[in-house]
Write a protein that holds these residues in place. Structure first.
Motif, short mmCIF file in Angstrom:
data_model
loop_
_atom_site.label_atom_id
_atom_site.label_comp_id
_atom_site.label_asym_id
_atom_site.label_seq_id
_atom_site.Cartn_x
_atom_site.Cartn_y
_atom_site.Cartn_z
N GLY A 2 0.82 -1.23 -0.08
CA GLY A 2 0.05 0.10 -0.02
C GLY A 2 0.86 1.21 -0.06
O GLY A 2 0.58 1.96 -0.84
N LEU A 3 1.84 1.17 0.78
CA LEU A 3 2.70 2.45 0.95
C LEU A 3 3.58 2.67 -0.46
O LEU A 3 3.66 3.71 -1.01
N GLN A 4 3.76 1.60 -1.12
CA GLN A 4 4.50 1.89 -2.43
C GLN A 4 3.59 2.37 -3.54
O GLN A 4 4.07 3.37 -4.13
N VAL A 5 2.37 1.83 -3.74
CA VAL A 5 1.27 2.56 -4.50
C VAL A 5 1.24 4.04 -4.18
O VAL A 5 1.23 4.82 -5.12
N LEU A 6 0.99 4.12 -2.89
CA LEU A 6 0.54 5.55 -2.67
C LEU A 6 1.75 6.51 -2.67
O LEU A 6 1.69 7.70 -3.07
N LEU A 7 2.90 6.16 -2.46
CA LEU A 7 4.14 7.27 -2.31
C LEU A 7 4.62 7.34 -3.69
O LEU A 7 4.85 8.40 -4.29
N MET A 21 2.54 7.03 -6.65
CA MET A 21 1.38 7.96 -7.24
C MET A 21 1.64 9.14 -6.82
O MET A 21 1.54 10.11 -7.61
N THR A 22 1.92 9.45 -5.36
CA THR A 22 2.01 10.81 -5.00
C THR A 22 3.34 11.44 -5.63
O THR A 22 3.19 12.65 -6.19
N ALA A 23 4.44 10.85 -5.68
CA ALA A 23 5.74 11.35 -6.31
C ALA A 23 5.44 11.85 -7.84
O ALA A 23 5.86 12.86 -8.34
N VAL A 24 4.71 10.78 -8.43
CA VAL A 24 4.66 11.01 -9.77
C VAL A 24 3.63 11.87 -10.20
O VAL A 24 3.89 12.85 -11.00
N THR A 82 -4.89 14.62 -15.13
CA THR A 82 -3.98 14.18 -15.98
C THR A 82 -2.82 13.47 -15.12
O THR A 82 -2.35 12.40 -15.33
N ALA A 83 -2.46 14.47 -14.27
CA ALA A 83 -1.19 14.08 -13.36
C ALA A 83 -1.49 13.15 -12.46
O ALA A 83 -0.74 11.98 -12.32
N VAL A 84 -2.88 12.82 -11.81
CA VAL A 84 -3.13 11.84 -11.11
C VAL A 84 -3.24 10.54 -12.00
O VAL A 84 -2.92 9.37 -11.43
N ALA A 85 -3.80 10.67 -13.09
CA ALA A 85 -4.03 9.51 -14.03
C ALA A 85 -2.60 8.93 -14.22
O ALA A 85 -2.42 7.69 -14.26
N VAL A 86 -1.49 9.64 -14.64
CA VAL A 86 -0.20 9.31 -14.75
C VAL A 86 0.39 8.61 -13.79
O VAL A 86 1.14 7.51 -13.68
N GLY A 87 0.12 9.35 -12.45
CA GLY A 87 0.68 8.79 -11.22
C GLY A 87 0.09 7.35 -10.84
O GLY A 87 0.87 6.40 -10.57
N MET A 88 -1.20 7.01 -11.28
CA MET A 88 -1.81 5.93 -10.97
C MET A 88 -1.16 4.85 -11.91
O MET A 88 -0.84 3.75 -11.31
N ILE A 89 -0.84 4.96 -13.14
CA ILE A 89 -0.37 4.23 -14.18
C ILE A 89 0.85 3.65 -13.90
O ILE A 89 1.48 2.60 -13.71
N PHE A 90 1.77 4.91 -13.72
CA PHE A 90 3.27 4.45 -13.32
C PHE A 90 3.58 4.04 -11.74
O PHE A 90 4.60 3.52 -11.50
N SER A 91 2.50 3.99 -11.15
CA SER A 91 2.86 3.39 -9.78
C SER A 91 2.60 1.68 -9.66
O SER A 91 3.39 1.01 -8.89
N LEU A 92 2.43 1.29 -10.96
CA LEU A 92 2.11 -0.36 -11.18
C LEU A 92 3.33 -0.75 -11.79
O LEU A 92 4.19 0.02 -12.48
N LEU A 103 13.24 7.11 -9.75
CA LEU A 103 12.20 7.43 -8.96
C LEU A 103 11.66 6.16 -8.02
O LEU A 103 11.64 5.97 -6.83
N LYS A 104 11.15 5.09 -8.81
CA LYS A 104 10.43 4.01 -8.29
C LYS A 104 11.51 3.41 -7.51
O LYS A 104 11.40 2.74 -6.21
N ALA A 105 12.84 2.97 -7.87
CA ALA A 105 13.96 2.37 -7.16
C ALA A 105 14.38 2.88 -5.67
O ALA A 105 14.29 2.34 -4.84
N ALA A 106 14.17 4.32 -5.92
CA ALA A 106 14.46 5.04 -4.66
C ALA A 106 13.43 4.86 -3.55
O ALA A 106 13.79 4.73 -2.29
N ILE A 107 12.17 5.04 -4.00
CA ILE A 107 10.86 4.65 -3.10
C ILE A 107 10.88 3.34 -2.45
O ILE A 107 10.67 2.96 -1.27
N LEU A 108 11.28 2.20 -3.49
CA LEU A 108 11.31 1.00 -2.99
C LEU A 108 12.41 0.60 -2.22
O LEU A 108 12.34 -0.04 -1.13
#
Length: 627
Positions: free
Chosen positions: A90-95, A97-100, A113-123, A320-325
């Motif tokens: 849950g934290l990975q998806v939220l963090l 999505m928020t960062a993107v 649009t920004a939120v949609a892109v954040g959702m897409i790239f959080s996966l 970005l994703k690697a840093a969060i992970l």
């Protein structure tokens, strides 16, 4: 139809040609599929107009994969994983999505649009990561299990994402989309509903799948099972997948999500294993075809138009994703190589991104040019993913994490050292210690060591291949070294080092297969145990006992096979050539065939001498063997 069949033939030919080459080169099957798609698509332009039709067909591979994943996850198991699912996943998806989303807002995109892109790239890519973890035997590591929990949470998170996306659409956007797409968009039952109506319909479809799977699937399976025909059972399994996929399409949702939920509902069903065996062959073939279509569908004109921007977006997303992970890995106490595996393994975008992009475009949330860039970034990051796994392997060998926990101080030295205490090493350690002989246990998995201590067994955290740690453990005085490390190369290095330092030391080593036996033999191991060999012998003995041989006869044949096989391995070791695959070693193959003939003759001779002693098997023998 002829053109479609030609395209299918081309794709299948590319699959059987490129994938074996990629796996032999150590790149993994997924990268082989993607490269094959690029060659027949953007490079040689062999993919015709049917590429989109094939891609829709191949997407059923993802649908079936999610169905099989759901079958492996009983609701009780999901509840037991709730800490990692909700916390880590849950934290990975939220963090992410928020960062993107914040980054997209900084680049000037509007909020929806920004939120949609954040959702897409959080996966991340469930298909690539799970297949690669399975191929590299990393799924049971701490990093692999954590990655699986995050992927599972991401798959679940797609449900609320699809439910929330319509709420981001601007007033009148849906009507405009319908006008642009014509009658094609009208196939969805919910096309004219407002955003809140789409959300309710989405949740209603999910609830319908859960209820139907719980109350209707079992009676239907029992009815079909009465036919006693395998093909009807297969048809039933496909019917479930196709019917749910059709329902999801009708309400504008992802078919994979519906089949995943159905799999979870049916996970505790008595028909679970039959469903798995029926669906698995279709899933493997279609998954490969899916990755090929992804490669073939990459729009290189978008890349060539703005190559630096696209490359920068891919690198920025992965970084970005690697840093969060990595930060989450530290927070959830993953150690050593598991942090790199977790961070780099999940740093790509995923196949569900294609679904969300299509849905967001249909809702008029993502403009066409932005959607094209997002699709290219997703595809390229998926292509880079296998290379990230390879990079992680090299980094884990060269570097040692500075923030890993300090290795234990070894305050005693015992005559027996056990390096690696997984399933194999645990049994050895328990048997030896309970027989009154103290051991020194070393392992790189801190969690395993802590579990051992919970049950009263002493173990030390540290890398058994390090010379200083071995010296502290008493290598110079030990009588026996047991090497049961999971990593093949590490086991070989440890055996070679120990033999060099102690020519008189007795080394017992675990091998994965015959070729590993030869490697360990060359490195200097005394006793080499193939991890599945003894249990396979016992299983073979049980088979012989239940086809007419007495217990004594079966045991004699087991002993003969064991003795002959060990002798043949010593013989074959002289013909084994390092770096040459066994199937390409002519001398090895010739000698192996000769030894097989000798073994068959010896066992048949032993059988014939005792044929007069054979007893008739008892029909009601219910003896239970547990190993």
């Amino acid at each position: 139809m002829i053109s479609f069949l030609l395209q299918s033939t081309l794709f299948l030919f590319a699959m059987v040609l490129a994938v074996p080459l990629a796996t032999r080169a150590g790149l993994g099957s997924v990268l082989g599929y993607l490269c094959a798609g690029i060659l027949i698509g953007p490079v040689f332009h062999l993919a015709g107009s049917e590429i989109s039709s094939l891609q829709h067909f191949a997407e059923f591979g993802v649908v079936m994969m999610l169905f099989l994943i759901g079958l492996e996850l009983e609701p009780k198991a999901l509840w037991q994983m709730r800490d990692k699912l909700i916390g880590l996943g849950g934290l990975q998806v939220l963090l992410t999505m928020t960062a993107v989303t914040a980054a997209m807002l900084a680049f000037g995109l509007d909020f929806p649009t920004a939120v949609a892109v954040g959702m897409i790239f959080s996966l991340s890519s469930t298909a690539i990561v799970l297949q690669t973890l399975n191929e590299k035997r990393l799924l049971q590591t701490a990093g692999g299990r954590s990655a699986f929990a995050v992927l599972l949470m991401q798959d679940i998170a797609v449900i609320p994402m699809l439910a929330l996306l319509p709420l981001l659409a601007l007033p009148g956007a849906r009507a405009l989309a319908k006008a642009e797409n014509g009658e094609h968009a009208a196939v969805h039952f919910i096309q004219d509903l407002p955003g809140w109506g789409v959300t309710l319909m989405t949740l209603g479809a999910v609830a319908l799948i859960v209820i139907a799977g719980h109350y209707l699937a079992r009676p239907l399976f029992r009815f079909v099972h009465l036919a006693r025909l395998r093909e009807i059972n297969t048809a039933m399994a496909l019917l479930i997948v196709v019917a749910i996929a059709s329902l999801m399409n009708l309400v504008g949702l992802s078919p994979a999500l519906g089949t995943f939920l159905a799999g979870v509902v049916l996970a505790d069903s008595e028909f679970r294993h039959e469903l798995e065996s029926d669906i698995e062959p279709f899933k493997g073939l279609l998954m490969g075809l899916f990755f090929i279509t992804v490669g073939a569908g990459i729009k290189f004109d978008v890349i060539t138009a703005q190559p630096f921007q696209i490359a920068g977006l891919v690198i920025a997303l992965i970084a970005l994703k690697a840093a969060i992970l990595y930060g989450l890995a530290v927070a959830f106490k993953l150690h050593g190589p598991n942090r790199g595996l977790f961070a780099l393994g999940l740093a790509q975008a995923g196949e569900f991104g294609f679904v969300l992009v299509s849905f967001a475009v249909g809702q008029r949330i993502l403009p066409g040019p932005i959607a094209e860039k997002v699709l290219v970034v997703i595809a390229l990051s998926m292509m880079v993913s296998p290379l990230l796994f390879i990079a992680n392997e090299h980094l884990s060998r060269l570097l040692k994490s500075d923030d890993a926990p300090e290795e234990d101080t070894i305050d005693e030295q015992q005559p027996i050292i056990i390096a690696g205490v997984g399933r194999f090493g645990q049994v050895v350690n328990r048997m030896v210690t309970m027989s009154g002989f103290p051991t020194t246990v070393l392992d790189t998995d801190l969690q395993t060591i802590q579990v051992m201590r919970t049950f009263g067994f002493k173990g030390h955290y540290g890398d058994p291949t390090r010379p200083d740690l071995l010296a502290a453990a008493g290598l110079s005085k030990a009588r026996v070294l047991v090497v049961s490390l999971d990593d093949r190369a590490s086991a070989n290095r440890l055996v070679a080092y120990a033999r060099q330092m102690r020519p008189d030391l007795h080394i017992v080593a675990r091998a994965r297969d015959r070729e590993h036996v030869f490697e360990l033999y060359k490195a200097g191991a005394n006793d080499i145990v193939r991890e599945m060999f003894d249990s396979s012998l016992r299983a073979g003995r049980y088979v012989l006992e239940n086809v007419g041989l007495s217990e004594f006869e079966a045991t004699e044949l087991e002993r003969l096979y064991f003795k002959f096989d060990r002798a043949s391995l010593r013989d074959l070791a002289q013909h084994w050539k390092p770096g040459v695959p066994i199937q390409e070693n002519v001398d090895y193959i010739k000698r192996s065939k000769e030894l097989n003939s000798e073994l068959e003759a010896a066992m048949m001779a032993r059988f014939s001498r005792r044929a007069d002693l054979k007893e008739e098997p008892e029909g009601d023998d219910k003896t239970l063997h547990i190993d």
